[in-house]
Design an enzyme around this catalytic site. Structure first.
Site, PDB file in Angstrom:
ATOM      1  N   ARG A 107       0.950  33.178   1.321  1.00 23.00           N
ATOM      2  CA  ARG A 107       1.814  34.356   1.379  1.00 23.00           C
ATOM      3  C   ARG A 107       1.547  35.219   0.161  1.00 23.00           C
ATOM      4  NH1 ARG A 107       6.031  35.488   4.525  1.00 23.00           N
ATOM      5  NH2 ARG A 107       5.637  33.534   5.551  1.00 23.00           N
ATOM      6  N   THR A 111       3.616  41.407  -1.244  1.00 19.37           N
ATOM      7  CA  THR A 111       3.980  41.973   0.067  1.00 19.37           C
ATOM      8  C   THR A 111       4.667  40.931   0.973  1.00 19.37           C
ATOM      9  OG1 THR A 111       1.910  41.303   1.092  1.00 19.37           O
ATOM     10  CG2 THR A 111       1.932  43.460   0.002  1.00 19.37           C
ATOM     11  N   ASP A 203      10.895  20.388   1.620  1.00 20.11           N
ATOM     12  CA  ASP A 203       9.529  20.887   1.829  1.00 20.11           C
ATOM     13  C   ASP A 203       8.727  19.816   2.565  1.00 20.11           C
ATOM     14  OD1 ASP A 203       7.360  23.000   0.213  1.00 20.11           O
ATOM     15  OD2 ASP A 203       6.620  21.209   1.237  1.00 20.11           O
ATOM     16  N   ASP A 206       5.532  18.547   0.801  1.00 14.12           N
ATOM     17  CA  ASP A 206       5.823  17.658  -0.331  1.00 14.12           C
ATOM     18  C   ASP A 206       6.269  16.286   0.154  1.00 14.12           C
ATOM     19  OD1 ASP A 206       5.172  19.509  -2.243  1.00 14.12           O
ATOM     20  OD2 ASP A 206       7.244  20.144  -2.616  1.00 14.12           O
TER      21      ASP A 206
END
Ligand code: URA
Length: 212
Positions: A107, A111, A203, A206
């Site tokens: 990502r 933006t 996550d 993770d």
């Protein structure tokens, strides 16, 4: 107009039980990884329900007969890196001859647009039934972008599978790719301010790989 995709949320007790174990913060990396494979297998059983069959002539020890087998082995599993990898072995246990593509996205910090940093798909991707897998459908940004990239490379017949989805992600994916069937093990409440699914499981990458 193309067929409208459906959203399937599993209510099978085994899936619900295993997802609850995955949510628990004390579940170890080893257990989490094993559970991801098991849930992928249970979900994959249903998500492959519409694979086409053909008639084949066979001979049992008793007699000749006509029976059904899969029409082709034209399946591709495409995990979105890295958490999607947790679903691959479970799916391969069901369809061992499937090809596996990989898509990596990051990502842009300014933006927030997803960018592809890696994409390797089977050469004949346009002929394959493609299962895109990613455990967490949060904002939907990665899933939408991954499917955009697969379509740009000719992929047509696409199904999306995830473990936990937020309503925001389901909406975004369905709006961007309305023809796609979405298989979800559990639908959660909402996203928090960091785009984590609540209650979620944290996550997924993770938890699968013990990085934190
Ligand atoms: N990705 C994750 O791994 N977890 C979330 O809750 C949201 C996105």
């Amino acid at each position: 107009m193309e067929r409208e995709g459906k959203v399937y949320v599993f209510d099978h007790p085994l899936i619900q039980h295993k997802v609850s174990l995955m949510r628990m913060k004390e579940t170890s990396v080893k257990e989490f990884r094993e559970l991801a494979q098991e849930v992928a297998m249970l979900m994959g059983f249903e998500a492959t329900r519409n694979l086409p069959l053909k008639d084949v002539e066979i001979e049992t020890p008793i007699t000749k007969t006509t029976t059904k087998m899969l029409e082709g082995e034209d399946i591709a599993i495409v995990p979105i890196l890295r958490a999607g990898l947790g679903f691959v072995d479970g799916m391969l246990a069901l369809v061992p001859n499937a090809k596996v593509g990989h898509i990596g996205l990051y990502r842009d910090p300014e933006t927030h647009e997803p960018h592809e940093y890696y994409c390797k798909l089977p050469k004949d991707v346009e002929k394959r039934q493609i299962f895109v897998v990613d455990p967490m459908l949060a904002t939907g940004g990665s899933a939408v972008a991954a499917i955009d990239f697969i379509k740009q490379r000719g992929g047509k017949n696409i199904t999306f599978m995830c473990l936990i989805a937020a309503p925001e992600g389901i909406r975004a994916l369905h709006e961007a790719h309305p023809e796609i069937d979405i298989y979800i093990a559990a639908k959660d409440d909402h996203l928090d301010e960091n785009a984590y699914i609540v209650p979620g499981l944290g996550d997924a990458g993770d938890r699968l790989y013990g990085t934190k």
